[in-house]
Design an enzyme around this catalytic site. Structure first.
Site, PDB file in Angstrom:
ATOM      1  N   PRO A   2       3.820 -22.348   0.289  1.00  0.00           N
ATOM      2  CA  PRO A   2       3.807 -20.922  -0.043  1.00  0.00           C
ATOM      3  C   PRO A   2       3.698 -20.704  -1.551  1.00  0.00           C
ATOM      4  CG  PRO A   2       5.576 -21.430   1.502  1.00  0.00           C
ATOM      5  CD  PRO A   2       5.023 -22.736   1.035  1.00  0.00           C
ATOM      6  N   GLU A   3       2.929 -19.674  -1.926  1.00  0.00           N
ATOM      7  CA  GLU A   3       2.754 -19.337  -3.332  1.00  0.00           C
ATOM      8  C   GLU A   3       3.197 -17.882  -3.556  1.00  0.00           C
ATOM      9  OE1 GLU A   3      -1.135 -20.586  -4.800  1.00  0.00           O
ATOM     10  OE2 GLU A   3      -1.316 -22.012  -3.136  1.00  0.00           O
ATOM     11  N   ARG A 110      12.684 -30.318   4.590  1.00  0.00           N
ATOM     12  CA  ARG A 110      12.832 -31.741   4.268  1.00  0.00           C
ATOM     13  C   ARG A 110      12.628 -31.954   2.772  1.00  0.00           C
ATOM     14  NH1 ARG A 110      15.551 -33.739   8.519  1.00  0.00           N
ATOM     15  NH2 ARG A 110      14.666 -32.903  10.458  1.00  0.00           N
TER      16      ARG A 110
END
Length: 269
Positions: A2-3, A110
């Protein structure tokens, strides 16, 4: 990963749904996703009210009552789902925040994390980040000055979170395409009109992507039809071999500075 558009979209949606709600329960299935012992996290978060959800770069900040802050970085593979037990994905959750019957599920943490900070700790953690694309003081002139000090190429500069916060692989390619510039160009070598074009393209691409819900097709809640809408609007990212929407020549895929990169070799100069 995601940006800026994805995380800003999530911020807006979460504020509509969990702002001013009390965290009534916590499930921690992966303590390594935290930065403090589970007992400390639980003591600070359980019973706290989410006053609001902020964003800095690619990270969300859950502002809690009691002057505590949860810093979320989804990183690669991370996602969130908000819903009831019936909406829970058939995947292992690392952390769950309960708001009565509504639960915010964190999945794929993770590499990502949900860290707990006080005000000073949060400020120290975020201190090294560069300006945001829409900061009021990031004018076209200041952006042009930044380009003169940019190292490497446009791809590495745009994705350097210490130089500019929030842009990653996808939008760096889309911004360069919109500006008609090759991502391999040296920032300091851009002419004045090219720097201005890049600045305008940065803001227009990110605005369009936010309106479309970002490019990552990970619905936040049941019935969410907006999240991921920009994926179909990407002009070059993950479009290797497809015809350029501007000139018809094939989109090129290469590795640039150890990052995957998509561009048109004909109409980007």
């Amino acid at each position: 990963m995601p940006e800026w558009p994805e995380m800003e979209h999530y911020r807006q949606e979460l504020n509509k749904r969990i702002q001013n709600r009390t965290i009534s329960g916590i499930t921690v299935n992966r303590p390594k996703s935290l930065n403090v012992p589970e007992e400390e996290f639980r003591a600070a978060v359980l019973g706290a009210v989410v006053e609001r959800v902020d964003r800095r770069a690619k990270q969300l900040v859950f502002v809690l009552s009691g002057e505590h802050y949860m810093l979320l970085h989804l990183m690669l593979g991370g996602m969130m789902v908000l819903g009831t037990e019936a909406d829970k994905p058939e995947r292992t959750t690392q952390i769950e925040l309960h708001f009565g019957e509504t639960v915010l599920y964190f999945i794929g943490l993770r590499l990502g994390y949900l860290h707990l900070y006080g005000k000073r700790g949060l400020e120290a953690e975020l201190a090294s980040l560069g300006p945001e694309p829409f900061d009021a003081d990031l004018t076209a002139g200041r952006f042009a000055d930044m380009l003169k000090t940019g190292k490497g190429n446009l791809k590495t500069s745009l994705t350097d979170q210490h130089w500019l916060a929030g842009v990653g692989n996808c939008y760096s390619d889309e911004i360069c395409f919109a500006a008609g510039l090759l991502p391999s160009r040296r920032p300091a070598a851009l002419e004045e009109h090219e720097a201005a074009r890049l600045y305008t393209s940065m803001r227009s691409v990110l605005t369009e992507a936010l309106r479309a819900g970002g490019y990552m097709e990970m619905p936040l809640y049941d019935g969410d039809e907006r999240t991921g809408g920009f994926n179909e609007l990407c002009r070059v990212y993950d479009r290797g071999g497809e015809p350029c929407v501007r000139c018809g020549n094939p989109i090129v895929f290469r590795t640039l500075s150890s990052r995957k990169c998509f561009f048109c070799g004909s109409c980007q100069t």
